[in-house]
Design a protein around this motif. Structure first.
Motif, PDB file in Angstrom:
ATOM      1  N   HIS A   1       4.955  -7.386  -0.754  1.00  0.00           N
ATOM      2  CA  HIS A   1       6.188  -6.807  -1.305  1.00  0.00           C
ATOM      3  C   HIS A   1       5.840  -5.955  -2.521  1.00  0.00           C
ATOM      4  O   HIS A   1       4.672  -5.825  -2.879  1.00  0.00           O
TER       5      HIS A   1
ATOM      6  N   HIS B   1       9.139  -7.496  -9.567  1.00  0.00           N
ATOM      7  CA  HIS B   1       8.869  -7.437  -8.133  1.00  0.00           C
ATOM      8  C   HIS B   1      10.145  -7.034  -7.401  1.00  0.00           C
ATOM      9  O   HIS B   1      11.235  -7.229  -7.921  1.00  0.00           O
TER      10      HIS B   1
ATOM     11  N   CYS C   1      10.053 -14.800  -8.868  1.00  0.00           N
ATOM     12  CA  CYS C   1      10.178 -13.988  -7.651  1.00  0.00           C
ATOM     13  C   CYS C   1      10.203 -14.884  -6.416  1.00  0.00           C
ATOM     14  O   CYS C   1       9.220 -15.549  -6.094  1.00  0.00           O
TER      15      CYS C   1
ATOM     16  N   CYS D   1       7.445 -14.025  -3.732  1.00  0.00           N
ATOM     17  CA  CYS D   1       6.117 -14.598  -4.000  1.00  0.00           C
ATOM     18  C   CYS D   1       6.047 -16.023  -3.448  1.00  0.00           C
ATOM     19  O   CYS D   1       5.018 -16.450  -2.927  1.00  0.00           O
TER      20      CYS D   1
END
Ligand SMILES: [Zn+2]
Length: 207
Positions: free
Chosen positions: A25, A33, A186, A189
């Motif tokens: 991503h 992010h 995030c 993640c």
């Protein structure tokens, strides 16, 4: 034209496929992010595509404006300059841009180099709406000068999920909500996906 497909192919935009945990991503320049990425320079570098994009935008804007014709097309520097200029050229009207200025009120978008008369009808064009701040500040500075900013703003990509800019309606070639996450919070993640800079890593992104 399928703009999402076209823009995806040439590196203008990417949106996460949440089912692909092998793919990466986006790591943004801010350090945050995201499940999406937009780079309109990939359109601006291709004048023939800029022309196609402008034609499509004019069609969408006209559906809202009906018989009302702008006298100027204005975009915030630098991102929107190319597109606002081409829209103005195709409409056969004048063009101007606003640019960043630091004032007592903070970071503003003001018209430094152009002189648009009071009461002139202005169409605002922007490349991408994330927070919408540069377009909002452009509208505010024009209205402060007594300029008549038309009730619709033309965008290439609206990544905000919000179809308005203040009291203006937004039309966009592509409407796709892209979320932004702080590095330490995030949720992408957590699925095992890696965060990479999209430029130079385009083929790694999860599709
Ligand atoms: Zn992440």
């Amino acid at each position: 034209m399928n703009w999402v497909k076209k823009f995806g192919e040439i590196g203008v935009m990417w949106k996460l496929n949440p089912d692909n945990h092998e793919g990466a991503h986006a790591l943004l320049t801010s350090g945050n992010h995201s499940d999406g990425f937009v780079n309109c320079s990939k359109i601006a570098e291709d004048p023939a595509l800029v022309s196609e994009v402008a034609t499509a935008l004019i069609e969408m804007v006209n559906e809202v404006l009906g018989d009302v014709k702008p006298e100027y097309v204005v975009g915030p520097a630098y991102g929107a300059i190319t597109f606002a200029h081409e829209v103005a050229r195709q409409l056969g009207v004048k063009f101007a841009f606003t640019e960043v200025a630091y004032t007592d009120e903070g970071k503003m978008q003001i018209m430094k180099r152009f002189d648009i008369p009071k009461g002139a009808r202005v169409l605002v064009i922007e490349d991408v709406k994330s927070t919408g701040m540069s377009a909002l500040k452009t509208i505010a500075s024009l209205e402060e000068l007594g300029i008549d900013v038309l009730p619709v703003v033309g965008l290439i990509i609206n990544r905000s999920g919000d179809p308005t800019l203040g009291d203006k309606k937004v039309v966009a070639l592509v409407d796709v909500k892209m979320n932004i996450y702080p590095e330490d919070g995030c949720s992408i993640c957590k699925t095992g996906s890696e965060a990479v800079r999209p430029k130079g890593n385009w083929e790694k992104l999860a599709r």
